[in-house]
Design a protein around this motif. Sequence first.
Motif, PDB file in Angstrom:
ATOM      1  N   PHE A 162       0.833  -1.199   0.000  1.00  9.63           N
ATOM      2  CA  PHE A 162       0.000   0.000   0.000  1.00  9.63           C
ATOM      3  C   PHE A 162       0.869   1.250   0.000  1.00  9.63           C
ATOM      4  O   PHE A 162       1.958   1.266   0.572  1.00  9.63           O
ATOM      5  N   THR A 163       0.357   2.307  -0.621  1.00 14.64           N
ATOM      6  CA  THR A 163       0.979   3.612  -0.456  1.00 14.64           C
ATOM      7  C   THR A 163       0.607   4.161   0.924  1.00 14.64           C
ATOM      8  O   THR A 163      -0.315   3.651   1.586  1.00 14.64           O
ATOM      9  N   LEU A 164       1.310   5.212   1.326  1.00 16.54           N
ATOM     10  CA  LEU A 164       1.005   5.831   2.615  1.00 16.54           C
ATOM     11  C   LEU A 164      -0.445   6.319   2.660  1.00 16.54           C
ATOM     12  O   LEU A 164      -1.143   6.150   3.673  1.00 16.54           O
ATOM     13  N   ALA A 165      -0.904   6.896   1.562  1.00 12.45           N
ATOM     14  CA  ALA A 165      -2.296   7.360   1.506  1.00 12.45           C
ATOM     15  C   ALA A 165      -3.261   6.199   1.680  1.00 12.45           C
ATOM     16  O   ALA A 165      -4.274   6.313   2.388  1.00 12.45           O
ATOM     17  N   GLU A 166      -2.979   5.062   1.069  1.00 19.83           N
ATOM     18  CA  GLU A 166      -3.859   3.895   1.187  1.00 19.83           C
ATOM     19  C   GLU A 166      -3.835   3.326   2.603  1.00 19.83           C
ATOM     20  O   GLU A 166      -4.866   2.861   3.108  1.00 19.83           O
ATOM     21  N   ILE A 167      -2.664   3.355   3.249  1.00 20.02           N
ATOM     22  CA  ILE A 167      -2.560   2.879   4.627  1.00 20.02           C
ATOM     23  C   ILE A 167      -3.445   3.716   5.546  1.00 20.02           C
ATOM     24  O   ILE A 167      -4.185   3.185   6.380  1.00 20.02           O
ATOM     25  N   ILE A 168      -3.365   5.022   5.387  1.00 17.91           N
ATOM     26  CA  ILE A 168      -4.112   5.917   6.272  1.00 17.91           C
ATOM     27  C   ILE A 168      -5.619   5.795   6.052  1.00 17.91           C
ATOM     28  O   ILE A 168      -6.400   5.810   7.002  1.00 17.91           O
ATOM     29  N   THR A 169      -6.033   5.652   4.807  1.00 18.66           N
ATOM     30  CA  THR A 169      -7.473   5.665   4.497  1.00 18.66           C
ATOM     31  C   THR A 169      -8.109   4.276   4.511  1.00 18.66           C
ATOM     32  O   THR A 169      -9.338   4.162   4.397  1.00 18.66           O
ATOM     33  N   GLU A 170      -7.329   3.219   4.688  1.00 18.95           N
ATOM     34  CA  GLU A 170      -7.859   1.852   4.629  1.00 18.95           C
ATOM     35  C   GLU A 170      -9.044   1.608   5.570  1.00 18.95           C
ATOM     36  O   GLU A 170     -10.088   1.086   5.142  1.00 18.95           O
ATOM     37  N   PRO A 171      -8.959   1.964   6.874  1.00 20.70           N
ATOM     38  CA  PRO A 171     -10.101   1.681   7.755  1.00 20.70           C
ATOM     39  C   PRO A 171     -11.380   2.408   7.341  1.00 20.70           C
ATOM     40  O   PRO A 171     -12.473   1.849   7.459  1.00 20.70           O
ATOM     41  N   ALA A 172     -11.235   3.638   6.873  1.00 24.24           N
ATOM     42  CA  ALA A 172     -12.418   4.395   6.443  1.00 24.24           C
ATOM     43  C   ALA A 172     -13.092   3.708   5.254  1.00 24.24           C
ATOM     44  O   ALA A 172     -14.326   3.646   5.175  1.00 24.24           O
ATOM     45  N   LYS A 173     -12.288   3.169   4.343  1.00 21.71           N
ATOM     46  CA  LYS A 173     -12.862   2.477   3.191  1.00 21.71           C
ATOM     47  C   LYS A 173     -13.549   1.191   3.632  1.00 21.71           C
ATOM     48  O   LYS A 173     -14.648   0.869   3.160  1.00 21.71           O
ATOM     49  N   ILE A 174     -12.922   0.442   4.535  1.00 15.68           N
ATOM     50  CA  ILE A 174     -13.504  -0.817   4.999  1.00 15.68           C
ATOM     51  C   ILE A 174     -14.834  -0.562   5.695  1.00 15.68           C
ATOM     52  O   ILE A 174     -15.805  -1.297   5.500  1.00 15.68           O
ATOM     53  N   ARG A 175     -14.887   0.491   6.500  1.00 17.22           N
ATOM     54  CA  ARG A 175     -16.103   0.789   7.274  1.00 17.22           C
ATOM     55  C   ARG A 175     -17.064   1.696   6.510  1.00 17.22           C
ATOM     56  O   ARG A 175     -18.115   2.062   7.021  1.00 17.22           O
ATOM     57  N   ARG A 176     -16.687   2.063   5.286  1.00 16.55           N
ATOM     58  CA  ARG A 176     -17.520   2.912   4.440  1.00 16.55           C
ATOM     59  C   ARG A 176     -17.818   4.250   5.105  1.00 16.55           C
ATOM     60  O   ARG A 176     -18.937   4.760   5.060  1.00 16.55           O
ATOM     61  N   LEU A 177     -16.782   4.806   5.719  1.00 18.12           N
ATOM     62  CA  LEU A 177     -16.886   6.120   6.327  1.00 18.12           C
ATOM     63  C   LEU A 177     -16.573   7.185   5.282  1.00 18.12           C
ATOM     64  O   LEU A 177     -15.967   6.893   4.244  1.00 18.12           O
ATOM     65  N   PRO A 178     -16.950   8.433   5.519  1.00 17.45           N
ATOM     66  CA  PRO A 178     -16.583   9.504   4.593  1.00 17.45           C
ATOM     67  C   PRO A 178     -15.060   9.579   4.441  1.00 17.45           C
ATOM     68  O   PRO A 178     -14.328   9.330   5.405  1.00 17.45           O
ATOM     69  N   PRO A 179     -14.565   9.907   3.244  1.00 15.57           N
ATOM     70  CA  PRO A 179     -13.118  10.008   3.052  1.00 15.57           C
ATOM     71  C   PRO A 179     -12.509  11.011   4.027  1.00 15.57           C
ATOM     72  O   PRO A 179     -13.030  12.119   4.189  1.00 15.57           O
ATOM     73  N   PRO A 180     -11.423  10.644   4.702  1.00 14.15           N
ATOM     74  CA  PRO A 180     -10.804  11.574   5.654  1.00 14.15           C
ATOM     75  C   PRO A 180     -10.090  12.707   4.932  1.00 14.15           C
ATOM     76  O   PRO A 180      -9.740  12.591   3.749  1.00 14.15           O
ATOM     77  N   ASP A 181      -9.861  13.772   5.644  1.00  9.05           N
ATOM     78  CA  ASP A 181      -9.113  14.908   5.117  1.00  9.05           C
ATOM     79  C   ASP A 181      -7.627  14.581   5.243  1.00  9.05           C
ATOM     80  O   ASP A 181      -7.008  14.817   6.283  1.00  9.05           O
ATOM     81  N   LEU A 182      -7.069  14.015   4.177  1.00  9.57           N
ATOM     82  CA  LEU A 182      -5.671  13.556   4.218  1.00  9.57           C
ATOM     83  C   LEU A 182      -4.708  14.685   4.511  1.00  9.57           C
ATOM     84  O   LEU A 182      -3.747  14.513   5.266  1.00  9.57           O
ATOM     85  N   ALA A 183      -4.939  15.831   3.917  1.00  9.63           N
ATOM     86  CA  ALA A 183      -4.025  16.952   4.118  1.00  9.63           C
ATOM     87  C   ALA A 183      -3.976  17.353   5.593  1.00  9.63           C
ATOM     88  O   ALA A 183      -2.899  17.577   6.162  1.00  9.63           O
ATOM     89  N   ALA A 184      -5.144  17.430   6.223  1.00  2.10           N
ATOM     90  CA  ALA A 184      -5.187  17.816   7.635  1.00  2.10           C
ATOM     91  C   ALA A 184      -4.573  16.743   8.526  1.00  2.10           C
ATOM     92  O   ALA A 184      -3.831  17.050   9.468  1.00  2.10           O
ATOM     93  N   LEU A 185      -4.865  15.471   8.220  1.00  2.00           N
ATOM     94  CA  LEU A 185      -4.340  14.382   9.035  1.00  2.00           C
ATOM     95  C   LEU A 185      -2.821  14.280   8.960  1.00  2.00           C
ATOM     96  O   LEU A 185      -2.140  14.126   9.980  1.00  2.00           O
ATOM     97  N   THR A 186      -2.300  14.343   7.753  1.00  2.89           N
ATOM     98  CA  THR A 186      -0.857  14.221   7.604  1.00  2.89           C
ATOM     99  C   THR A 186      -0.141  15.405   8.257  1.00  2.89           C
ATOM    100  O   THR A 186       0.901  15.224   8.893  1.00  2.89           O
ATOM    101  N   ALA A 187      -0.699  16.580   8.129  1.00  2.00           N
ATOM    102  CA  ALA A 187      -0.095  17.744   8.784  1.00  2.00           C
ATOM    103  C   ALA A 187      -0.136  17.587  10.303  1.00  2.00           C
ATOM    104  O   ALA A 187       0.823  17.932  11.005  1.00  2.00           O
ATOM    105  N   ALA A 188      -1.244  17.037  10.826  1.00  2.00           N
ATOM    106  CA  ALA A 188      -1.400  16.894  12.270  1.00  2.00           C
ATOM    107  C   ALA A 188      -0.367  15.955  12.878  1.00  2.00           C
ATOM    108  O   ALA A 188       0.068  16.152  14.011  1.00  2.00           O
ATOM    109  N   VAL A 189       0.033  14.920  12.112  1.00  2.00           N
ATOM    110  CA  VAL A 189       1.006  13.959  12.648  1.00  2.00           C
ATOM    111  C   VAL A 189       2.426  14.232  12.160  1.00  2.00           C
ATOM    112  O   VAL A 189       3.347  13.463  12.437  1.00  2.00           O
ATOM    113  N   GLY A 190       2.617  15.324  11.431  1.00  2.00           N
ATOM    114  CA  GLY A 190       3.965  15.708  11.023  1.00  2.00           C
ATOM    115  C   GLY A 190       4.476  15.047   9.767  1.00  2.00           C
ATOM    116  O   GLY A 190       5.689  14.898   9.580  1.00  2.00           O
TER     117      GLY A 190
END
Length: 208
Positions: free
Chosen positions: A88-116
């Motif tokens: 998986f790419t880093l983006a796929e790793i981060i968004t995997e649970p949301a896709k499995i649970r059919r949650l709204p797509p997360p804000d990748l830009a905000a999340l990645t910035a939040a964790v550095g």
Amino acid sequence: MLIADAVTTGYHPDTPVLRDIGLRIAPGEIVGVTGDSGSGKTTLARTLAGLLTPSSGHVTVDGRSPRAARGDIAMVFQNPRAATNPHFTLAEIITEPAKIRRLPPPDLAALTAAVGLTPDLLDRRPHALSDGQLQRACVARALTQSPRYLILDEPTAMLDAATTATITHLITTRAPDTFGVVLITHDHALLEATCTRIATVAEGTVNT
């Protein structure tokens, strides 16, 4: 509330790692867990997360079994390479649970910035990332699940001091309004700075 009630647990019924333990974590609370290496801290974490079934006693998550409430518990493991798909790419790793649970797509830009993490890392796969970068992605992945309870097993062991401070600030500022936290670490300064209370695992028991 996340509750372990008179729980005996381990990897073989005849040789329990923890015996008759009790622990309660309320939403908004940060409970630290410490103890010597091999004392059973990770066993405790896996049992609370529903990855290990107790041989006796019960774990409940807001009155339900961990299996029934699996979407309400997120765990960050100590070894990020064992906890991520190497393809998986880093983006796929981060968004995997949301896709499995059919949650709204997360804000990748905000999340990645939040964790550095920087946006240029999102197309990379684990082999092209440091352990610290991958662990930060695992923290971001856990947050995409909007958990009621977040279990962190040595989450800062592979991070430098600056990134540890970033992650710690992120967790401590979000927890009071969002989720309960179990923070497992050998870092006593981190425990003292962040936790509501601290439990110690020793000799097969959990002392609170």
